[in-house]
Design a protein around this motif. Structure first.
Motif, PDB file in Angstrom:
ATOM      1  N   VAL A 415      60.289  14.306  77.199  1.00 15.77           N
ATOM      2  CA  VAL A 415      61.028  13.964  78.197  1.00 15.77           C
ATOM      3  C   VAL A 415      62.275  15.008  78.201  1.00 15.77           C
ATOM      4  O   VAL A 415      62.768  15.561  79.201  1.00 15.77           O
ATOM      5  CB  VAL A 415      61.628  12.445  78.353  1.00 15.77           C
ATOM      6  N   MET A 428      61.710  11.079  88.061  1.00 14.41           N
ATOM      7  CA  MET A 428      61.065  10.946  86.745  1.00 14.41           C
ATOM      8  C   MET A 428      60.694   9.383  86.629  1.00 14.41           C
ATOM      9  O   MET A 428      61.652   8.475  86.512  1.00 14.41           O
ATOM     10  CB  MET A 428      61.717  11.453  85.553  1.00 14.41           C
ATOM     11  N   ILE A 430      58.873   6.202  84.869  1.00 14.62           N
ATOM     12  CA  ILE A 430      58.430   5.897  83.336  1.00 14.62           C
ATOM     13  C   ILE A 430      58.194   4.315  83.539  1.00 14.62           C
ATOM     14  O   ILE A 430      59.001   3.488  83.880  1.00 14.62           O
ATOM     15  CB  ILE A 430      59.452   6.133  82.501  1.00 14.62           C
ATOM     16  N   LEU A 450      67.232   7.281  77.512  1.00 15.92           N
ATOM     17  CA  LEU A 450      66.794   8.007  78.410  1.00 15.92           C
ATOM     18  C   LEU A 450      67.650   8.349  79.502  1.00 15.92           C
ATOM     19  O   LEU A 450      68.019   9.469  79.916  1.00 15.92           O
ATOM     20  CB  LEU A 450      65.729   7.363  79.229  1.00 15.92           C
TER      21      LEU A 450
END
Length: 465
Positions: A415, A428, A430, A450
């Motif tokens: 990532v 993105m 997830i 993240l």
């Protein structure tokens, strides 16, 4: 629909609604009504009225896949009754055209009568033929089947050797499905495919290539090819063969199963989708020489797929690819590749080859991982070295998707690599694994990590669910 019609026919007199309007419909409309039913139900409509008595005998579609020969003590008698019924059906039809015929039969059937039915169907200019011949001994199809000028779709499934004649011609055949067939003759197989000038769809699944060294598929009009060889117990799989594919019109290619000994591919300028799902057999894991050969074979295959726009590749395929030396320099640049999907299961040993693929796909727009990237057994995973970044990596990448995300260091490093280099990244997405769903505190920690990662894209949105 037919039940409603039957109720209408039976109830019209009682309800005083006048004449039987259903029976005045044209045969074309009645055939359309019957097309929604199994053949067994269609035959039962003969009791509705005099008008319906023989309508079923001229329907264009006959499906007998549900007429399986029973495995009871009365199997022979029941099968004999069915064969007599089939004789009557085809006799009453005469030579009126048949659009589709489907039949399943086994060793209890009289093979000569089955052949007679097939010959009759050919005289009736059948367009779609589906035959599941579940017999132990070789079943000899009538020679006229292989020169049938009316066939558009053909499905053959038989668990015995397919003996092909010297003369083969399918001038109208567009779809061919071959399943569980034993092939022994390299030349006849090549003749089969090359004598289908308008063939567009070819599916070969769970077939056996007995003592064959070369499998050649040459079909100039072929657009979609699927070879499913996933039965790892099959000792006669394609892993002992050289596979040659000449299909300049190919748009979709799917290969599943063992890695062939070698691939020889013509140019596929129109290729849109390639789906490669290889499994690595035990024999290919035993020696370094076998691994290198496996890696070289997969590398040669991918060289022939360089025009594809969408590539689905499995983790074991990437692992086989990792056996090859100097992958980046041995593969061409995939200029047209805009979508890359990675499917289960990706071991850490495949990271090198995955990174190599990303390096030769400068125009990639979509990247998806439909798999969990398992934890690396080592503290320092060499696969994702963040300093190994070329100037064009992820230059056009717009969307990334992770499924079954666990928050392992290996996953987080990937990532980081993407966010650091994907300047055009828009989203993105997830999706957390079941492990994170069961450990909400850990999930919160992963989510915070993240969100803190630096991003080269000013418009990128991270969705974590």
């Amino acid at each position: 629909m037919v039940l409603k019609n039957q109720n209408l026919l039976e109830g019209q007199n009682n309800m005083g609604q006048g004449e039987d309007r259903i029976s005045k419909l044209s045969d074309f409309l009645l055939h359309h009504i019957l097309s929604f039913l199994t053949t067994k139900s269609v035959v039962r409509t003969s009791i509705l009225s005099k008008r319906w008595r023989y309508v079923w005998t001229s329907i264009p579609n006959l499906n007998f896949l549900e007429w399986r020969s029973p495995t009871t003590k009365d199997a022979y008698l029941d099968t004999k009754r069915f064969m007599n019924f089939m004789d009557r059906v085809l006799f009453l039809r005469g030579i009126s055209n048949i659009q589709k015929f489907a039949l399943i039969c086994n060793d209890v059937f009289d093979k000569s009568r089955v052949n007679a039915w097939i010959s009759m169907l050919i005289r009736c200019k059948v367009e779609e033929l589906v035959l599941y011949i579940q017999v132990k001994d070789p079943f000899l199809f009538p020679l006229s089947l292989f020169t049938c000028g009316s066939l558009i779709k053909l499905t053959l499934e038989t668990y015995s050797v397919l003996n092909l004649p010297k003369s083969i011609s399918f001038p109208r055949l567009r779809i061919l499905r071959l399943c569980s067939i034993k092939f022994k003759d390299e030349y006849s197989i090549e003749q089969l495919f090359s004598n289908c000038p308008v063939l567009e769809d070819l599916i070969i699944s769970f077939c056996r290539w007995v003592n064959m060294k070369i499998v050649c598929i040459s079909a100039p009009a072929l657009k979609r090819l699927l070879i499913d060889d996933l039965d790892i117990a099959n000792v006669d799989s394609l892993h002992n063969c050289e596979v040659k594919i000449h299909a300049p019109s190919l748009e979709s290619l799917t290969l599943k199963g063992r890695v062939a000994k070698e691939y020889h591919l013509s140019s596929f300028p129109s290729l849109v989708v390639a789906d490669i799902d290889f499994i690595i057999g035990k024999n290919q894991r035993q020696t370094r020489q076998e691994k290198i050969g496996c890696g070289a074979s997969v590398t040669k295959l991918l060289r022939g797929l360089s025009n594809t726009k969408h590539l689905n590749i499995s983790g074991e395929t990437l692992e086989a690819l990792s056996f090859a030396d100097d992958l980046v320099n041995n593969l061409p640049t995939f200029h047209n590749l805009i979508q890359l999907d990675v499917t289960p299961e990706v071991q850490h040993s495949a990271d090198k080859s995955l990174f190599g693929l990303l390096q030769i796909a400068p125009n990639l727009e979509s990247l998806s991982f439909y798999t969990s990237l398992s934890a690396c057994p080592y503290d320092d995973n060499e696969g994702w070295t963040l300093n190994m970044v070329s100037g064009c990596l992820f230059l056009h990448l717009k969307s990334v998707f992770f499924d079954e995300f666990c928050g392992y260091k290996r996953e987080m490093d990937l990532v980081k690599l993407i966010l650091k280099n994907a300047r055009a990244l828009q989203i993105m997405s997830i999706k957390s694994s079941s492990f994170l769903e069961e450990n909400l505190d850990t999930k919160v920690v992963v989510m915070r990590q993240l969100l803190r990662l630096p991003r080269d894209s000013t418009t990128c949105v991270i969705e974590f669910s």
